[in-house]
Design a protein around this motif. Structure first.
Motif, short mmCIF file in Angstrom:
data_model
loop_
_atom_site.label_atom_id
_atom_site.label_comp_id
_atom_site.label_asym_id
_atom_site.label_seq_id
_atom_site.Cartn_x
_atom_site.Cartn_y
_atom_site.Cartn_z
N VAL A 144 0.72 -1.07 0.13
CA VAL A 144 -0.03 0.16 -0.07
C VAL A 144 0.73 1.21 -0.06
CG1 VAL A 144 -1.56 1.20 1.24
CG2 VAL A 144 -1.94 -1.00 1.07
N LEU A 145 0.25 2.18 -0.85
CA LEU A 145 1.07 3.57 -0.88
C LEU A 145 0.27 4.48 -0.19
CD1 LEU A 145 3.45 5.03 -3.59
CD2 LEU A 145 1.49 6.38 -2.65
N ILE A 146 0.68 5.14 1.00
CA ILE A 146 -0.19 6.32 1.43
C ILE A 146 0.59 7.39 1.20
CG2 ILE A 146 -0.92 7.15 3.50
CD1 ILE A 146 -1.05 4.23 4.61
N ALA A 147 -0.11 8.33 0.28
CA ALA A 147 0.57 9.64 -0.29
C ALA A 147 0.69 10.49 0.80
CB ALA A 147 -0.47 10.12 -1.25
N ASP A 155 -10.03 1.18 7.09
CA ASP A 155 -9.22 0.23 6.55
C ASP A 155 -8.92 0.34 5.08
OD1 ASP A 155 -9.51 -1.29 8.85
OD2 ASP A 155 -10.91 -2.48 8.20
N ILE A 156 -7.61 0.00 4.76
CA ILE A 156 -7.12 0.03 3.38
C ILE A 156 -6.71 -1.06 2.97
CG2 ILE A 156 -5.28 0.96 1.68
CD1 ILE A 156 -7.15 3.24 2.61
N PRO A 157 -7.40 -1.98 1.62
CA PRO A 157 -7.05 -3.14 1.30
C PRO A 157 -5.38 -3.36 0.85
CG PRO A 157 -8.48 -2.18 -0.28
CD PRO A 157 -8.28 -1.20 0.85
N SER A 158 -5.15 -4.54 0.65
CA SER A 158 -3.80 -4.68 -0.04
C SER A 158 -3.79 -4.29 -1.41
CB SER A 158 -3.32 -6.05 0.08
OG SER A 158 -3.09 -6.50 1.42
N ASN A 159 -2.87 -3.85 -2.02
CA ASN A 159 -2.69 -3.47 -3.42
C ASN A 159 -3.34 -2.35 -3.56
OD1 ASN A 159 -0.84 -5.87 -3.65
ND2 ASN A 159 -2.51 -7.01 -4.09
N ALA A 160 -3.17 -1.06 -2.76
CA ALA A 160 -3.93 0.20 -2.89
C ALA A 160 -3.10 1.25 -2.86
CB ALA A 160 -5.11 0.20 -2.00
N LEU A 171 -7.47 0.54 -6.09
CA LEU A 171 -6.61 -0.67 -6.03
C LEU A 171 -5.48 -0.47 -7.38
CD1 LEU A 171 -9.46 -3.19 -5.86
CD2 LEU A 171 -7.81 -2.42 -4.08
N ASN A 172 -4.44 -1.14 -6.94
CA ASN A 172 -3.34 -0.95 -7.93
C ASN A 172 -2.51 -1.93 -7.36
OD1 ASN A 172 -0.86 -0.30 -9.35
ND2 ASN A 172 -1.10 1.77 -9.18
N GLU A 173 -2.10 -2.92 -8.24
CA GLU A 173 -1.06 -4.25 -8.13
C GLU A 173 0.30 -3.78 -7.94
OE1 GLU A 173 -1.83 -7.38 -7.77
OE2 GLU A 173 -3.78 -7.04 -7.69
N ASN A 174 0.76 -2.64 -8.65
CA ASN A 174 1.88 -1.95 -8.59
C ASN A 174 2.33 -0.93 -7.55
OD1 ASN A 174 3.02 -4.12 -10.43
ND2 ASN A 174 1.91 -2.76 -12.01
N ALA A 175 1.31 -0.89 -6.47
CA ALA A 175 1.24 0.50 -5.60
C ALA A 175 2.49 1.05 -5.21
CB ALA A 175 0.36 0.18 -4.50
N THR A 176 3.72 0.18 -4.60
CA THR A 176 4.68 0.50 -4.21
C THR A 176 5.91 0.29 -5.19
OG1 THR A 176 5.01 -1.36 -3.01
CG2 THR A 176 3.94 0.37 -1.65
N SER A 177 5.74 -0.06 -6.29
CA SER A 177 6.66 -0.49 -7.36
C SER A 177 7.72 0.95 -7.60
CB SER A 177 6.05 -0.81 -8.56
OG SER A 177 7.19 -1.14 -9.46
#
Length: 185
Positions: A144-147, A155-160, A171-177
């Protein structure tokens, strides 16, 4: 990687290199790495022992000096990365997973009333941007990326990716890429 200490894994996140004890000492000029060393060393010693008390006094001095309000009771996984130093507050009951990046100005706090009374639980591989606020008995998933400047109280789900005040997420599979480097496996 299991042969390395938690401290070595934290320092690996900064450089991408496995460091000896001497090399870790050489990096003490960086306030964030110096604080991580003191925090992890204090966490090794039980609070009621003489060494535990001594290390807590030393840690308290550097909490004030560097502006990191992180207590040894806080459960933090391996691979902690503090990008910059100053004005960081984490409730001692909070739980933080592995490979997390926490920037300056972040607050991870307890809510004392309401439906989310309690403290946050943060998953693995979470990037928390400058001045973000995470509050209450909430769960932040993995990857998860928190801007920067986000206010998260749900709650924030995974991949967000969470952004805004109040926060919204997508939702974003590459959130922290590209945001979390040198991950510990």
């Amino acid at each position: 990687m299991s042969n390395y200490s938690t401290l070595q894994k934290d320092f690996y996140r900064e450089s991408g290199k496995w460091l000896s004890t001497f090399q870790i000492w050489k990096k003490f000029f960086s306030p964030n790495l110096h604080f991580i060393y003191l925090l992890r060393t204090t966490q090794k010693h039980p609070k009621h022992t003489l060494l535990g008390k001594v290390w807590r006094v030393i840690l308290r001095h550097y909490q004030i000096k560097y502006g990191f309000q992180i207590y040894p009771e806080t459960q933090i996984g391996e691979g902690l990365y503090l990008g910059h130093w100053g004005a960081l507050v984490i409730n001692p009951k909070a739980k933080i997973g592995r490979n997390c990046n926490i920037a300056q100005g972040v607050t991870i706090a307890q809510a004392n009333r309401g439906k989310n009374e309690g403290v946050p639980e943060i998953g693995d591989e979470v990037w928390i941007g400058p001045n973000a606020v995470i509050v209450g008995n909430i769960k932040i998933g993995n990857n998860v990326l928190i801007a920067p400047n986000a206010y998260v109280n749900f709650d924030i789900p995974s991949n967000a990716v969470a952004i805004g005040n109040p926060a919204t997420f997508t939702l974003n599979e590459n959130a922290t890429s590209g945001y979390i480097n040198h991950k510990i496996g």
